[in-house]
Write an enzyme that holds these catalytic residues in place. Structure first.
Site, PDB file in Angstrom:
ATOM      1  N   GLY A   1       0.863  -1.187   0.000  1.00  0.00           N
ATOM      2  CA  GLY A   1       0.000   0.000   0.000  1.00  0.00           C
ATOM      3  C   GLY A   1       0.887   1.220   0.000  1.00  0.00           C
ATOM      4  O   GLY A   1       1.295   1.667  -1.057  1.00  0.00           O
ATOM      5  N   THR A   2       1.208   1.704   1.176  1.00  0.00           N
ATOM      6  CA  THR A   2       2.394   2.533   1.355  1.00  0.00           C
ATOM      7  C   THR A   2       2.387   3.961   0.868  1.00  0.00           C
ATOM      8  O   THR A   2       1.833   4.279  -0.171  1.00  0.00           O
ATOM      9  CB  THR A   2       3.618   1.890   0.647  1.00  0.00           C
ATOM     10  OG1 THR A   2       3.847   0.650   1.204  1.00  0.00           O
ATOM     11  CG2 THR A   2       4.855   2.710   0.776  1.00  0.00           C
ATOM     12  N   THR A   3       3.120   4.764   1.586  1.00  0.00           N
ATOM     13  CA  THR A   3       3.621   6.018   1.046  1.00  0.00           C
ATOM     14  C   THR A   3       5.123   6.069   1.326  1.00  0.00           C
ATOM     15  O   THR A   3       5.542   5.837   2.460  1.00  0.00           O
ATOM     16  CB  THR A   3       2.954   7.220   1.725  1.00  0.00           C
ATOM     17  OG1 THR A   3       1.545   7.043   1.666  1.00  0.00           O
ATOM     18  CG2 THR A   3       3.340   8.516   1.022  1.00  0.00           C
TER      19      THR A   3
END
Lengths: 209, 254
Positions: free
Chosen positions: A8-10
């Protein structure tokens, strides 16, 4: 099961006066919305002058990190020098492109950041093999939010402290607004002196300010 | 009988077999072939690499190329069997291009030499082939600055400061030993390279061997090819400059 794990992540990467700052959240989730890990490190040091941030399929990202670390070691032995950040990025892009064209893409977006004899550099790579160099970059599901902050806050020639704060605020914005981003922030600073990972206390201090 | 004496009889037939005293005699023949070639010379200075050589000159044939550009920042020259040399030049260009493809950057001079020497070494370890009859100089300007390397027919690599291979190289090596200094200026090094090549032409002339062929004999600036490789890339030294240096040496150019 519920499909493969995705970060997902940023993640964000930005250049400052004489180095680069990389930052990322720690959440790993799967499609259905389950959080699989809340302590996963998405910034992987490949050597003492270069690190990557990963987003996308965890399995692919792990394999890429392992094989790139070994490849850099081999490069150093063969050529008696450290590879340029550009050389690492271009090499990885070729690998990603070859995988895509053999119908086995490595489903990750990667930011390569580090300092070489030519100075600080960051490159963005996607699963098709494109390479983009820029002053600041972001990847992952929360990147539109991080970019919103970076566009307004980034300027050239920032100090290390300003750069760290900018990166942390960008990640924090995404944590607030992106479902697949969260659970703490990792920060890595690479300068000509070497690579340093910030402690949780240090990161907290920046957030409090 | 072998030219290396009775002990080596039969062992000079292939590179895939050592002689009882531990030599690969075909390779020694290859080095002889290399040294039959016209003199090739390389000198490294603080600012540039000088790569030079002699070419045969004939009224009937176009002048040979002798020094080849491998990439923007690398040139190569060989002494020995020309047809073999051409193959290595093509191989070197291919290696340089592969590096650009893989890493998006110019190849290091030493890395190019190593990969080329890996290729040459293969011809000393397998049956049914002969080694390359050339020694090849690779000069370039990379991340380390100006560097030059010599690869011999067996694939051995020598990083060099000043070196030459080819006909009459013994005498020119002696000259280089006397006159080369790591602090040598570019102008002095260019002069030294020309002087070495002129010396080889004079030696050749003494033997009068060229008289028998269609090739011209005697000292001539038209037989000297020199390139300079520096930060800007590979550049040919103009004929007039070489002519002037030969004249300043007191030699008769033409």
């Amino acid at each position: 099961m519920h499909g493969p794990m995705k970060t997902g992540t940023t993640t964000v990467a930005l250049k400052y006066s004489d180095g680069v700052v990389l930052a990322a959240d720690r959440r790993v989730s799967i499609n259905t919305g389950l959080v699989v890990s809340r302590t996963y490190t998405k910034i992987v040091p490949l050597a003492d002058f270069v690190a990557i941030t990963v987003s996308g399929l965890v399995a692919d990202a792990q394999k890429i990190s392992e094989f790139l670390t070994a490849r850099i070691k081999k490069f150093e032995l063969e050529r008696r020098r450290k590879p340029l950040i550009k050389e690492i990025s271009r090499y990885l892009s070729l690998v990603m492109h070859n995988h895509l064209k053999s119908y086995m893409p490595l489903i990750t977006h990667i930011i390569v950041g580090g300092v070489d004899v030519r100075g600080p550099h960051i490159f963005f790579l996607d699963d098709a093999g494109s390479v983009v160099e820029d002053d600041f970059l972001s990847s992952g599901s929360g990147s539109p939010i991080a970019y919103g902050y970076l566009e307004a806050a980034y300027r050239e020639g920032m100090s290390e402290e300003e750069a760290i704060r900018t990166a942390i605020y960008a990640i924090n914005s995404a944590i607030m607004r992106d479902v697949a981003t969260g659970d703490g922030i990792d920060v890595v600073v690479i300068s000509p002196k070497g690579l340093r990972k910030l402690s949780d206390e240090e990161v907290k201090k920046y957030l409090r300010r | 009988m072998s030219r290396f004496g009775d002990q080596a009889v039969g062992y000079d037939k292939t590179t895939s077999m050592f002689s009882p005293d531990g030599r690969i005699i075909q390779l020694e023949y290859a080095r002889v072939a290399m040294r039959r070639g016209l003199l090739t010379i390389a000198i490294v200075t603080k600012e540039a690499v000088i790569l030079g050589g002699l070419i045969p000159l004939s009224k009937l044939l176009l002048p040979a190329e002798k020094i080849y550009q491998i990439d923007d920042h690398i040139a190569a020259a060989y002494a020995g069997y020309t047809a073999d040399g051409r193959v290595l030049i093509n191989k070197a260009r291919d290696i340089a291009y592969q590096n650009r493809l893989i890493f998006g950057e110019e190849i290091d001079v030493y890395t190019l030499a190593e990969e080329l020497s890996d290729y040459m070494q293969q011809y000393t370890q397998y049956g049914g082939v002969r080694p390359f009859g050339v020694g090849i100089f690779i000069g370039g300007y990379d991340i380390y600055g100006p560097r030059a390397v010599f690869v011999d027919p067996g694939g051995t690599i020598f990083g060099i400061r000043a070196y030459c291979v080819g006909r009459d190289d013994e005498k020119v090596i002696k000259l280089l030993k006397e006159r080369y200094d790591p602090e040598i200026s570019y102008d002095d090094a260019l002069k030294l390279a020309v002087e070495g090549l002129v010396l080889a032409m004079k030696e050749e002339d003494k033997r009068k061997e060229k008289k028998k062929t269609e090739y011209e004999s005697g000292v001539s600036h038209e037989r000297v090819l020199i390139v300079r490789i520096d930060k800007e890339g590979v550049k040919r030294i103009p004929e007039d400059d070489i002519k002037k240096i030969i004249e300043s040496l007191g030699g008769d150019s033409e």
